[in-house]
Design a protein around this motif. Structure first.
Motif, PDB file in Angstrom:
ATOM      1  N   ALA A  40     -18.217  -2.627  15.568  1.00  0.00           N
ATOM      2  CA  ALA A  40     -17.326  -3.639  15.316  1.00  0.00           C
ATOM      3  C   ALA A  40     -16.730  -4.646  16.195  1.00  0.00           C
ATOM      4  CB  ALA A  40     -16.122  -3.068  14.231  1.00  0.00           C
ATOM      5  N   ILE A  41     -16.063  -3.725  17.504  1.00  0.00           N
ATOM      6  CA  ILE A  41     -16.175  -4.351  18.408  1.00  0.00           C
ATOM      7  C   ILE A  41     -16.706  -5.068  19.400  1.00  0.00           C
ATOM      8  CG2 ILE A  41     -14.965  -3.894  21.193  1.00  0.00           C
ATOM      9  CD1 ILE A  41     -13.096  -1.481  19.814  1.00  0.00           C
ATOM     10  N   ALA A  42     -17.999  -4.398  19.206  1.00  0.00           N
ATOM     11  CA  ALA A  42     -19.461  -5.757  19.508  1.00  0.00           C
ATOM     12  C   ALA A  42     -19.294  -6.928  19.422  1.00  0.00           C
ATOM     13  CB  ALA A  42     -20.842  -4.565  19.786  1.00  0.00           C
ATOM     14  N   HIS A  43     -19.108  -6.931  17.589  1.00  0.00           N
ATOM     15  CA  HIS A  43     -18.975  -8.225  17.180  1.00  0.00           C
ATOM     16  C   HIS A  43     -17.926  -8.997  17.294  1.00  0.00           C
ATOM     17  CE1 HIS A  43     -22.977  -9.397  15.353  1.00  0.00           C
ATOM     18  NE2 HIS A  43     -22.851  -8.188  15.170  1.00  0.00           N
ATOM     19  N   ALA A  44     -16.486  -8.080  17.190  1.00  0.00           N
ATOM     20  CA  ALA A  44     -15.477  -9.249  17.700  1.00  0.00           C
ATOM     21  C   ALA A  44     -14.903  -9.650  18.908  1.00  0.00           C
ATOM     22  CB  ALA A  44     -14.224  -8.079  16.983  1.00  0.00           C
ATOM     23  N   THR A  45     -15.349  -8.982  19.843  1.00  0.00           N
ATOM     24  CA  THR A  45     -15.793  -9.490  21.442  1.00  0.00           C
ATOM     25  C   THR A  45     -16.801 -10.345  21.736  1.00  0.00           C
ATOM     26  OG1 THR A  45     -16.930  -7.194  22.574  1.00  0.00           O
ATOM     27  CG2 THR A  45     -14.164  -7.459  21.586  1.00  0.00           C
ATOM     28  N   GLY A  46     -16.856 -10.897  22.462  1.00  0.00           N
ATOM     29  CA  GLY A  46     -17.866 -11.685  22.725  1.00  0.00           C
ATOM     30  C   GLY A  46     -18.262 -11.695  24.558  1.00  0.00           C
ATOM     31  N   SER A  47     -17.743 -10.947  25.644  1.00  0.00           N
ATOM     32  CA  SER A  47     -17.955 -11.021  26.847  1.00  0.00           C
ATOM     33  C   SER A  47     -17.296  -9.835  27.355  1.00  0.00           C
ATOM     34  CB  SER A  47     -17.358 -12.411  27.840  1.00  0.00           C
ATOM     35  OG  SER A  47     -15.504 -12.127  28.293  1.00  0.00           O
ATOM     36  N   VAL A  48     -16.494  -9.256  27.504  1.00  0.00           N
ATOM     37  CA  VAL A  48     -15.784  -7.968  28.419  1.00  0.00           C
ATOM     38  C   VAL A  48     -16.973  -6.809  27.811  1.00  0.00           C
ATOM     39  CG1 VAL A  48     -14.826  -7.339  26.128  1.00  0.00           C
ATOM     40  CG2 VAL A  48     -13.598  -6.292  27.891  1.00  0.00           C
ATOM     41  N   ASP A  49     -17.141  -6.430  28.686  1.00  0.00           N
ATOM     42  CA  ASP A  49     -17.903  -4.524  29.206  1.00  0.00           C
ATOM     43  C   ASP A  49     -17.382  -4.186  28.272  1.00  0.00           C
ATOM     44  OD1 ASP A  49     -19.806  -6.313  30.395  1.00  0.00           O
ATOM     45  OD2 ASP A  49     -18.969  -5.556  32.623  1.00  0.00           O
ATOM     46  N   LEU A  50     -18.220  -2.932  27.109  1.00  0.00           N
ATOM     47  CA  LEU A  50     -18.535  -1.529  26.999  1.00  0.00           C
ATOM     48  C   LEU A  50     -18.567  -0.583  27.017  1.00  0.00           C
ATOM     49  CD1 LEU A  50     -18.413  -3.417  23.310  1.00  0.00           C
ATOM     50  CD2 LEU A  50     -16.385  -3.221  25.247  1.00  0.00           C
ATOM     51  N   MET A  51     -17.818   0.090  27.116  1.00  0.00           N
ATOM     52  CA  MET A  51     -18.534   1.698  27.367  1.00  0.00           C
ATOM     53  C   MET A  51     -18.122   2.793  27.229  1.00  0.00           C
ATOM     54  SD  MET A  51     -18.279   2.982  30.900  1.00  0.00           S
ATOM     55  CE  MET A  51     -18.771   4.868  31.556  1.00  0.00           C
ATOM     56  N   THR A  52     -18.766   3.878  26.602  1.00  0.00           N
ATOM     57  CA  THR A  52     -18.089   5.547  26.264  1.00  0.00           C
ATOM     58  C   THR A  52     -17.659   6.211  27.204  1.00  0.00           C
ATOM     59  OG1 THR A  52     -20.093   6.118  26.075  1.00  0.00           O
ATOM     60  CG2 THR A  52     -19.469   5.664  23.773  1.00  0.00           C
ATOM     61  N   TYR A  53     -16.593   6.725  26.239  1.00  0.00           N
ATOM     62  CA  TYR A  53     -16.231   7.538  28.378  1.00  0.00           C
ATOM     63  C   TYR A  53     -15.015   8.329  27.516  1.00  0.00           C
ATOM     64  CZ  TYR A  53     -13.323   7.741  32.757  1.00  0.00           C
ATOM     65  OH  TYR A  53     -12.706   7.802  34.572  1.00  0.00           O
ATOM     66  N   VAL A  54     -15.932   9.564  27.412  1.00  0.00           N
ATOM     67  CA  VAL A  54     -17.296   9.955  28.017  1.00  0.00           C
ATOM     68  C   VAL A  54     -18.026  10.868  26.724  1.00  0.00           C
ATOM     69  CG1 VAL A  54     -17.880   9.671  29.992  1.00  0.00           C
ATOM     70  CG2 VAL A  54     -17.939  12.442  28.419  1.00  0.00           C
ATOM     71  N   THR A  55     -19.057  10.435  26.231  1.00  0.00           N
ATOM     72  CA  THR A  55     -19.788  10.340  24.807  1.00  0.00           C
ATOM     73  C   THR A  55     -20.299  12.009  25.342  1.00  0.00           C
ATOM     74  OG1 THR A  55     -19.879   9.161  23.764  1.00  0.00           O
ATOM     75  CG2 THR A  55     -22.120  10.690  23.637  1.00  0.00           C
ATOM     76  N   CYS A  56     -20.231  13.224  24.542  1.00  0.00           N
ATOM     77  CA  CYS A  56     -20.888  14.225  24.622  1.00  0.00           C
ATOM     78  C   CYS A  56     -22.671  14.670  24.548  1.00  0.00           C
ATOM     79  CB  CYS A  56     -20.451  15.939  24.387  1.00  0.00           C
ATOM     80  SG  CYS A  56     -21.379  17.226  25.035  1.00  0.00           S
ATOM     81  N   PRO A  57     -23.791  14.679  24.493  1.00  0.00           N
ATOM     82  CA  PRO A  57     -24.743  14.547  23.700  1.00  0.00           C
ATOM     83  C   PRO A  57     -26.049  15.614  23.184  1.00  0.00           C
ATOM     84  CG  PRO A  57     -25.324  14.069  26.547  1.00  0.00           C
ATOM     85  CD  PRO A  57     -23.440  14.154  26.013  1.00  0.00           C
ATOM     86  N   SER A  58     -25.435  16.974  23.036  1.00  0.00           N
ATOM     87  CA  SER A  58     -25.185  17.731  23.395  1.00  0.00           C
ATOM     88  C   SER A  58     -25.358  18.947  22.699  1.00  0.00           C
ATOM     89  CB  SER A  58     -25.509  18.672  24.964  1.00  0.00           C
ATOM     90  OG  SER A  58     -24.469  18.959  24.760  1.00  0.00           O
ATOM     91  N   ILE A  59     -23.804  18.797  21.573  1.00  0.00           N
ATOM     92  CA  ILE A  59     -23.540  19.609  20.695  1.00  0.00           C
ATOM     93  C   ILE A  59     -23.255  18.580  19.465  1.00  0.00           C
ATOM     94  CG2 ILE A  59     -22.296  21.415  20.245  1.00  0.00           C
ATOM     95  CD1 ILE A  59     -22.029  21.898  23.023  1.00  0.00           C
ATOM     96  N   ARG A  60     -22.135  18.114  19.242  1.00  0.00           N
ATOM     97  CA  ARG A  60     -22.420  17.566  18.205  1.00  0.00           C
ATOM     98  C   ARG A  60     -23.494  16.949  17.963  1.00  0.00           C
ATOM     99  NH1 ARG A  60     -17.530  13.077  17.921  1.00  0.00           N
ATOM    100  NH2 ARG A  60     -18.037  13.892  20.061  1.00  0.00           N
ATOM    101  N   TYR A  61     -23.679  15.631  19.129  1.00  0.00           N
ATOM    102  CA  TYR A  61     -24.941  15.363  18.647  1.00  0.00           C
ATOM    103  C   TYR A  61     -26.194  15.465  19.054  1.00  0.00           C
ATOM    104  CZ  TYR A  61     -20.733  11.801  18.328  1.00  0.00           C
ATOM    105  OH  TYR A  61     -19.453  10.727  17.511  1.00  0.00           O
ATOM    106  N   HIS A  62     -27.067  15.386  18.735  1.00  0.00           N
ATOM    107  CA  HIS A  62     -29.088  15.784  18.991  1.00  0.00           C
ATOM    108  C   HIS A  62     -28.850  14.371  20.005  1.00  0.00           C
ATOM    109  CE1 HIS A  62     -33.158  16.522  19.684  1.00  0.00           C
ATOM    110  NE2 HIS A  62     -32.537  16.739  19.044  1.00  0.00           N
ATOM    111  N   PRO A  63     -29.169  14.778  21.620  1.00  0.00           N
ATOM    112  CA  PRO A  63     -30.021  13.870  22.274  1.00  0.00           C
ATOM    113  C   PRO A  63     -30.601  11.935  21.478  1.00  0.00           C
ATOM    114  CG  PRO A  63     -30.500  15.431  22.956  1.00  0.00           C
ATOM    115  CD  PRO A  63     -29.485  15.724  21.875  1.00  0.00           C
TER     116      PRO A  63
END
Length: 329
Positions: free
Chosen positions: A58-81
């Motif tokens: 939703a934020i990617a569509h609502a904004t136009g120029s600001v950079d976005l980032m996850t801070y941080v995602t764990c890609p190994s237990i709750r999510y599969h890579p």
């Protein structure tokens, strides 16, 4: 010029408010926005934990120029890579190339919920290394089959790849993690203004994947801005007293109740010594300056208190950014 970011803290605001805050942060002039990826708040007083990836879309569509980032995602237990690789590619398309995937070894608070236990830090580092390799492989567009120590991948391919590849930022905190993950990362995420960490990262950066020269080193600091310093300290103590427990503790506790118990003897004055509280913008500037002096290129601010964000934007954000740019260049 040092870039100043705004933290979309999912632990202290609901999904619609986070989107609104993202728009306001862009309008205020923040250079980038980072979002936490939590299943639970640190303390019940914070009161929120929406799904970060839905909000990011939703934020990617609502904004136009600001950079976005996850801070941080764990890609190994709750999510599969493989799921992380697909999500990151999709968000990068929606954001028109403004997204960075921030990765780390995770916290028990968010990962234990799937019932797979909580591995040792050595195992979690092994899992992160393997996950990064899988994500890199999938972001190449190739058909990937992988049989690893921790993950299996069967004939996986990302069908919608962004034109601008997704940069990977990895959280590192010491010699061991920098030596291991520096060669795999586009960007460094650091939680302390440690110049040795930045220097070491630049030395080993990107070797594993032939990456271009080191880009950014990204730090983060909490602040509790308010025109009443006592109110600011009380709020920081209520919602952020866990912050001073340190990473070895924060990564191991499984529930908000555990954080409440572990932080019950943290005093208001302890919080005020470590977090800029009140109306003094110079104190915030000095806290950020410590990161610049250590070689960091980017710092994201966390304004404590979900219900304080509008006042922060109305009264403090623009003069604070002006003061930061004047002092830090």
């Amino acid at each position: 010029m040092m870039r100043i970011g705004y933290t979309l803290m999912t632990e202290q605001a609901g999904p619609k408010d986070l989107v609104r805050h993202a728009v306001r942060a862009e309008q205020a002039g923040f250079d980038f926005e980072v979002m936490s990826d939590h299943y639970s708040p640190w303390l019940t007083e914070q009161g929120h934990a929406p799904y970060a990836w839905s909000v990011l879309g939703a934020i990617a569509h609502a904004t136009g120029s600001v950079d976005l980032m996850t801070y941080v995602t764990c890609p190994s237990i709750r999510y599969h890579p493989v799921v992380i690789a697909q999500k990151a590619a999709t968000v990068q398309i929606l954001a028109d190339g403004r997204f960075t995937l921030g990765l780390g070894t995770g916290e028990c608070l968010n990962e234990h919920v799937v019932g797979d236990g909580w591995p040792s830090i050595d195992a979690r580092m092994d899992m992160l290394e393997e996950a990064v390799a899988i994500i890199r492989a999938l972001h190449s567009g190739d058909l990937v089959t992988w049989k690893g120590e921790y993950f299996d991948v069967q004939s996986a391919r990302i069908w919608d790849l962004p034109e601008i590849p997704v940069p990977l930022a990895i959280a590192m905190s010491g010699d061991k993690s920098v030596e291991r993950f520096g060669p795999m990362a586009d960007d460094l995420i650091g939680v302390e203004p440690d110049s040795r960490l930045v220097h070491q990262w630049k030395h080993v950066h990107g070797r594993a994947f032939g990456l271009p020269p080191a880009r950014t080193a990204i730090g983060q600091i909490p602040i509790s801005w308010d025109d009443d310093r006592d109110v600011a300290i009380a709020r920081a103590h209520q919602q952020f007293r866990w912050f001073g427990l340190g990473w070895p503790v924060n990564s191991e506790l499984p529930t908000p109740a555990g954080f409440a118990a572990a932080s019950q003897f943290v005093r208001k004055e302890d919080v005020a010594e470590n977090i800029p509280c009140g109306p003094d913008l110079d104190a915030i500037v000095e806290a950020v300056k410590a990161y610049k002096d250590a070689g960091f290129t980017d710092v994201a601010l966390v304004q404590i208190g979900g219900d304080t964000q509008d006042r922060f934007f109305d009264e403090a954000a623009k003069p604070l950014l002006e003061a930061l740019h004047v002092e830090l260049g």
